[in-house]
Design an enzyme around this catalytic site. Sequence first.
Site, PDB file in Angstrom:
ATOM      1  NE  ARG A 176      -8.338   4.570  -1.118  1.00  0.00           N
ATOM      2  CZ  ARG A 176      -8.960   5.151  -0.090  1.00  0.00           C
ATOM      3  NH1 ARG A 176      -9.110   6.467  -0.061  1.00  0.00           N
ATOM      4  NH2 ARG A 176      -9.435   4.427   0.902  1.00  0.00           N
TER       5      ARG A 176
ATOM      6  CG  HIS B  83      17.507  -5.208  -4.615  1.00  0.00           C
ATOM      7  ND1 HIS B  83      18.573  -5.391  -3.777  1.00  0.00           N
ATOM      8  CD2 HIS B  83      17.881  -4.278  -5.517  1.00  0.00           C
ATOM      9  CE1 HIS B  83      19.567  -4.599  -4.151  1.00  0.00           C
ATOM     10  NE2 HIS B  83      19.166  -3.903  -5.203  1.00  0.00           N
TER      11      HIS B  83
ATOM     12  CD  GLU C  46      -4.224  13.041   4.106  1.00  0.00           C
ATOM     13  OE1 GLU C  46      -5.273  12.560   3.676  1.00  0.00           O
ATOM     14  OE2 GLU C  46      -3.103  12.614   3.773  1.00  0.00           O
TER      15      GLU C  46
ATOM     16  CG  LEU D 139      -6.053   8.183   0.949  1.00  0.00           C
ATOM     17  CD1 LEU D 139      -4.975   7.294   0.316  1.00  0.00           C
ATOM     18  CD2 LEU D 139      -6.710   7.436   2.092  1.00  0.00           C
TER      19      LEU D 139
END
Length: 286
Positions: free
Chosen positions: A52, A104, A182, A206
């Site tokens: 993950r 940026h 969640e 998630l």
Amino acid sequence: MSRIVYLNGQYLPEEEASVSIFDRGFVMGDAVYEVTSILDGKILEFEGHIARLNRSLSELEITCDITPEEWLEIHRELIARNDLVEGMIYLQVSRGNAGDRDFHYPPAGTPPTVVLYTQSKPGLADDPKAKKGITVISVPDLRWHRRDIKTVQLLYASMVKMAAEKAGKNDAWFVEDGFVTEGSSNNVYIVKNGKIITRQLSNDILHGITRASLLKYAAESQMEVEERLFTIEEAQGADEAFYTSASAFVMPVVEVDGVAVGSGKPGPVATRLREIYLEESRKAAI
Ligand code: PDD
């Protein structure tokens, strides 16, 4: 003896580990993280967490060339150096020191900032809250829409945990468009007539590593699982509720917005799943 932490290739006493004020994680919340539990000095769900992590990094185009074998070595070294038996390891990778504040991204080749540290929690697997169950309030889900990426942007999660505490409860469940997404730092489930119901995967939540294993163990134990949306009212009328996370494993939820769920005590399904999860993940720990 002070805790030994890992920072960019070095093992240092925590007082000596510092990061630039220009670090993107500090200035922009531009960082991802993982939390793994340690039981019996071994790492739970290591592969899932690293997979993950790599997905979060790639979604944000953060370059970090640490291999799974190297991550494992760092985890093991921290466990050994800190005599960690039961607790957690926190891992964070930020986009690094940009040299100034700028929206940026810094130029390609800017090294990421990599931090890992241990958190000792003796008795983690024997949390008395699991025997009593926890209480939750519902709150609107005001987070961004890439909740599948495990970023360090946790201010709203902190705010709702504080709101829950102020209300005399333990945690908060997010609600969006009338449905539970969640928990503030966990995936949530209800049980009705023996069936386990949990929200399906999408960018709205998630993709919990504990969730994936729990659903596998539930299926192996012939428990029925349905992945679909549910409301707070359905949770209040359920037989049981619970949540999962790397640090809490399986935690019974016994009250939602002031209404007792089922008997108001941890139910048999959540209790059994906690036992199975702890037993299986201890066996698979490395
Ligand atoms: N939180 N959903 C959210 C929003 C989370 O923050 C977490 C984990 C989970 C459960 O995922 P996993 O089973 O992979 O831990 C779901 C960690 C434990 C934390 O922030 O401390």
